[in-house]
Design a protein around this motif. Structure first.
Motif, PDB file in Angstrom:
ATOM      1  N   GLY A  58       0.812  -1.205   0.000  1.00 38.36           N
ATOM      2  CA  GLY A  58       0.000   0.000   0.000  1.00 38.36           C
ATOM      3  C   GLY A  58       0.848   1.258   0.000  1.00 38.36           C
ATOM      4  N   PHE A  59       1.914   1.242   0.782  1.00 37.62           N
ATOM      5  CA  PHE A  59       2.821   2.394   0.839  1.00 37.62           C
ATOM      6  C   PHE A  59       3.483   2.624  -0.519  1.00 37.62           C
ATOM      7  CE2 PHE A  59       7.123   4.082   1.571  1.00 37.62           C
ATOM      8  CZ  PHE A  59       6.799   5.281   2.184  1.00 37.62           C
ATOM      9  N   TYR A  60       3.926   1.542  -1.143  1.00 37.56           N
ATOM     10  CA  TYR A  60       4.555   1.666  -2.464  1.00 37.56           C
ATOM     11  C   TYR A  60       3.568   2.214  -3.492  1.00 37.56           C
ATOM     12  CZ  TYR A  60       6.576   0.482  -6.950  1.00 37.56           C
ATOM     13  OH  TYR A  60       7.048   0.565  -8.235  1.00 37.56           O
ATOM     14  N   SER A  61       2.304   1.789  -3.395  1.00 44.63           N
ATOM     15  CA  SER A  61       1.300   2.280  -4.325  1.00 44.63           C
ATOM     16  C   SER A  61       1.150   3.792  -4.233  1.00 44.63           C
ATOM     17  CB  SER A  61      -0.055   1.607  -4.045  1.00 44.63           C
ATOM     18  OG  SER A  61      -1.063   2.141  -4.866  1.00 44.63           O
ATOM     19  N   ILE A  62       1.168   4.333  -3.020  1.00 48.67           N
ATOM     20  CA  ILE A  62       1.060   5.783  -2.840  1.00 48.67           C
ATOM     21  C   ILE A  62       2.247   6.485  -3.488  1.00 48.67           C
ATOM     22  CG2 ILE A  62       1.048   7.631  -1.116  1.00 48.67           C
ATOM     23  CD1 ILE A  62      -0.453   5.683   0.734  1.00 48.67           C
ATOM     24  N   ILE A  63       3.438   5.953  -3.269  1.00 48.50           N
ATOM     25  CA  ILE A  63       4.639   6.538  -3.883  1.00 48.50           C
ATOM     26  C   ILE A  63       4.536   6.481  -5.402  1.00 48.50           C
ATOM     27  CG2 ILE A  63       7.141   6.378  -4.103  1.00 48.50           C
ATOM     28  CD1 ILE A  63       6.188   7.323  -1.344  1.00 48.50           C
ATOM     29  N   ALA A  64       4.077   5.341  -5.940  1.00 52.99           N
ATOM     30  CA  ALA A  64       3.963   5.187  -7.390  1.00 52.99           C
ATOM     31  C   ALA A  64       2.942   6.170  -7.953  1.00 52.99           C
ATOM     32  CB  ALA A  64       3.577   3.747  -7.731  1.00 52.99           C
ATOM     33  N   SER A  65       1.823   6.351  -7.269  1.00 53.83           N
ATOM     34  CA  SER A  65       0.805   7.288  -7.748  1.00 53.83           C
ATOM     35  C   SER A  65       1.344   8.713  -7.783  1.00 53.83           C
ATOM     36  CB  SER A  65      -0.433   7.231  -6.849  1.00 53.83           C
ATOM     37  OG  SER A  65      -1.081   5.986  -6.948  1.00 53.83           O
ATOM     38  N   ASN A  67       4.256   9.552  -8.365  1.00 52.48           N
ATOM     39  CA  ASN A  67       5.226   9.644  -9.470  1.00 52.48           C
ATOM     40  C   ASN A  67       4.584   9.353 -10.829  1.00 52.48           C
ATOM     41  OD1 ASN A  67       7.399  10.254  -7.774  1.00 52.48           O
ATOM     42  ND2 ASN A  67       7.814   8.086  -7.373  1.00 52.48           N
ATOM     43  N   ASN A  68       3.235   9.308 -10.840  1.00 54.16           N
ATOM     44  CA  ASN A  68       2.477   9.037 -12.073  1.00 54.16           C
ATOM     45  C   ASN A  68       2.769   7.659 -12.665  1.00 54.16           C
ATOM     46  OD1 ASN A  68       1.218  11.555 -11.965  1.00 54.16           O
ATOM     47  ND2 ASN A  68       2.810  12.533 -13.185  1.00 54.16           N
ATOM     48  N   GLU A  69       3.191   6.723 -11.826  1.00 54.41           N
ATOM     49  CA  GLU A  69       3.392   5.336 -12.262  1.00 54.41           C
ATOM     50  C   GLU A  69       2.131   4.553 -11.895  1.00 54.41           C
ATOM     51  OE1 GLU A  69       6.934   4.236 -10.217  1.00 54.41           O
ATOM     52  OE2 GLU A  69       8.254   5.328 -11.585  1.00 54.41           O
ATOM     53  N   PHE A  70       1.065   4.805 -12.636  1.00 55.85           N
ATOM     54  CA  PHE A  70      -0.256   4.342 -12.236  1.00 55.85           C
ATOM     55  C   PHE A  70      -0.418   2.827 -12.321  1.00 55.85           C
ATOM     56  CE2 PHE A  70      -1.064   8.728 -13.960  1.00 55.85           C
ATOM     57  CZ  PHE A  70      -1.180   9.328 -12.712  1.00 55.85           C
ATOM     58  N   THR A  71       0.172   2.204 -13.325  1.00 58.69           N
ATOM     59  CA  THR A  71       0.065   0.747 -13.431  1.00 58.69           C
ATOM     60  C   THR A  71       0.749   0.063 -12.252  1.00 58.69           C
ATOM     61  OG1 THR A  71       0.038   0.890 -15.854  1.00 58.69           O
ATOM     62  CG2 THR A  71       0.546  -1.253 -14.889  1.00 58.69           C
ATOM     63  N   HIS A  72       1.903   0.562 -11.851  1.00 57.74           N
ATOM     64  CA  HIS A  72       2.586   0.009 -10.682  1.00 57.74           C
ATOM     65  C   HIS A  72       1.738   0.196  -9.428  1.00 57.74           C
ATOM     66  CE1 HIS A  72       6.870   0.404 -12.616  1.00 57.74           C
ATOM     67  NE2 HIS A  72       6.102  -0.475 -13.218  1.00 57.74           N
ATOM     68  N   ALA A  73       1.098   1.344  -9.312  1.00 58.68           N
ATOM     69  CA  ALA A  73       0.249   1.614  -8.152  1.00 58.68           C
ATOM     70  C   ALA A  73      -0.925   0.644  -8.095  1.00 58.68           C
ATOM     71  CB  ALA A  73      -0.255   3.058  -8.200  1.00 58.68           C
ATOM     72  N   ILE A  74      -1.523   0.365  -9.264  1.00 57.49           N
ATOM     73  CA  ILE A  74      -2.651  -0.570  -9.329  1.00 57.49           C
ATOM     74  C   ILE A  74      -2.217  -1.972  -8.918  1.00 57.49           C
ATOM     75  CG2 ILE A  74      -4.193  -1.742 -10.952  1.00 57.49           C
ATOM     76  CD1 ILE A  74      -4.275   0.941 -12.513  1.00 57.49           C
ATOM     77  N   MET A 119      -5.560   8.109  -3.440  1.00 59.46           N
ATOM     78  CA  MET A 119      -4.396   8.805  -3.993  1.00 59.46           C
ATOM     79  C   MET A 119      -4.241   8.493  -5.479  1.00 59.46           C
ATOM     80  SD  MET A 119      -1.868  10.812  -3.283  1.00 59.46           S
ATOM     81  CE  MET A 119      -0.276  11.303  -3.970  1.00 59.46           C
ATOM     82  N   LEU A 120      -4.448   7.235  -5.848  1.00 62.75           N
ATOM     83  CA  LEU A 120      -4.373   6.833  -7.254  1.00 62.75           C
ATOM     84  C   LEU A 120      -5.415   7.567  -8.081  1.00 62.75           C
ATOM     85  CD1 LEU A 120      -3.488   4.941  -9.607  1.00 62.75           C
ATOM     86  CD2 LEU A 120      -5.141   3.275  -8.710  1.00 62.75           C
ATOM     87  N   MET A 121      -6.664   7.547  -7.613  1.00 69.23           N
ATOM     88  CA  MET A 121      -7.732   8.190  -8.362  1.00 69.23           C
ATOM     89  C   MET A 121      -7.520   9.700  -8.468  1.00 69.23           C
ATOM     90  SD  MET A 121     -10.528   7.716 -10.070  1.00 69.23           S
ATOM     91  CE  MET A 121     -11.461   6.249  -9.621  1.00 69.23           C
ATOM     92  N   TYR A 122      -7.077  10.316  -7.380  1.00 70.92           N
ATOM     93  CA  TYR A 122      -6.848  11.763  -7.407  1.00 70.92           C
ATOM     94  C   TYR A 122      -5.729  12.120  -8.377  1.00 70.92           C
ATOM     95  CZ  TYR A 122      -5.626  16.475  -5.949  1.00 70.92           C
ATOM     96  OH  TYR A 122      -5.339  17.822  -5.955  1.00 70.92           O
ATOM     97  N   SER A 123      -4.629  11.381  -8.312  1.00 73.73           N
ATOM     98  CA  SER A 123      -3.478  11.687  -9.166  1.00 73.73           C
ATOM     99  C   SER A 123      -3.787  11.465 -10.639  1.00 73.73           C
ATOM    100  CB  SER A 123      -2.269  10.836  -8.761  1.00 73.73           C
ATOM    101  OG  SER A 123      -1.899  11.094  -7.431  1.00 73.73           O
TER     102      SER A 123
END
Length: 273
Positions: A58-65, A67-74, A119-123
């Motif tokens: 979950g923490f990594y997903s926030i960091i990825a979002s 950084n606009n790395e949306f697939t990694h966040a998903i 965070m993903l959806m907002y970014s």
């Protein structure tokens, strides 16, 4: 005037004896099968290790979002959901359930399924909406917090066959697959259009409200070790085929069907009364 006692009412030992201030130690009360309360030190390794891995995802997903790395966040949120389903089963299989584990799991869920999807959806879609987009993302996060807090106080008092409100991992999957479908079909879902921004804002708000609703959702927990009719395999196979044909669309359809199923069941039951 009597002074307040510094003794544990059960053991008659100083209350601070178990916490010397020098070590990181967990001391909690557990109840034996005979009904006696005992103090246990430490934590169970495997279920809490799995929960920590889910927290990291979950923490990594926030960091990825961010950084606009949306697939990694998903994918990180999907991994967190898989680990979240695994830690509880490991705890039950090994007899390693504890109050600490339940609270730690909820905190991990809050980050992985409450903050990370918002965070993903907002970014990805809501930032152009400004404060409205921020408010929609926060509504989802706040609803996830309410949902998890309500779940914690209702442990042991509700029917385990059902979730009251959409479970936070399932709400997160609904949100992130909606984003995934948009990413894979960018020509169709032009996220720079105000229309699609509003649609995705509605998705995240509705997912949040479903979490805090009193709609009952079948939990499937009672199916772990039970036989089911052979005919049940047919829809399962059809679902797997749909998911295999187009993974994000297939998962989104399944998530939508499940989200709607609870509403339909609730309305049907109330109409029948």
């Amino acid at each position: 005037m009597s002074q307040p006692s510094n003794l544990d009412p059960h053991s008659q030992k100083p209350l601070d004896e178990d916490h010397d201030g020098l070590t990181f130690e967990i001391v909690e009360e557990e109840q034996t099968q005979e009904g006696h309360k005992i103090k246990s030190r430490g934590i169970y390794l495997w279920p809490n290790l799995i929960t920590t891995a889910a927290l990291l995802s979950g923490f990594y997903s926030i960091i990825a979002s961010s950084n606009n790395e949306f697939t990694h966040a998903i994918l990180a949120i999907f991994l967190a959901a898989l680990l979240d389903g695994l830690d509880g089963r490991v705890a039950r299989w090994t007899g390693a359930q504890s109050a600490f584990g339940e609270q730690y799991d909820s905190l991990s869920d809050m980050l992985s399924f409450g903050v990370a999807p918002a965070m993903l959806m907002y970014s990805w879609a809501l930032e152009p909406l400004g404060r409205i987009g921020l408010a929609c993302a926060f509504i989802y996060t706040a609803c996830a917090a309410f949902r998890l807090a309500r779940f914690n106080v209702q442990i042991g008092t509700v029917d385990k066959r059902y979730f009251i409100g959409l479970a936070s991992p399932l709400a997160a999957i609904l949100v992130i697959t909606a984003v995934w479908v948009g990413i894979d079909n960018a020509s169709l879902f032009n996220i720079s259009d105000l229309f699609w921004q509003v649609v995705y804002a509605a998705v995240v708000v509705i997912a949040g409200l479903l979490m805090v609703s009193n709609v009952k959702y079948f939990s499937f927990k009672q199916l772990d070790r039970k036989r089911v009719p052979f005919a049940v395999m047919l829809p399962v196979v059809l679902v797997l085929v749909a998911v295999t044909y187009n993974i994000p669309i297939g998962i989104l359809i399944v998530a939508l069907i499940y989200a709607v199923s609870g509403i339909v069941t609730t309305i049907t039951q109330r109409t029948a009364k």
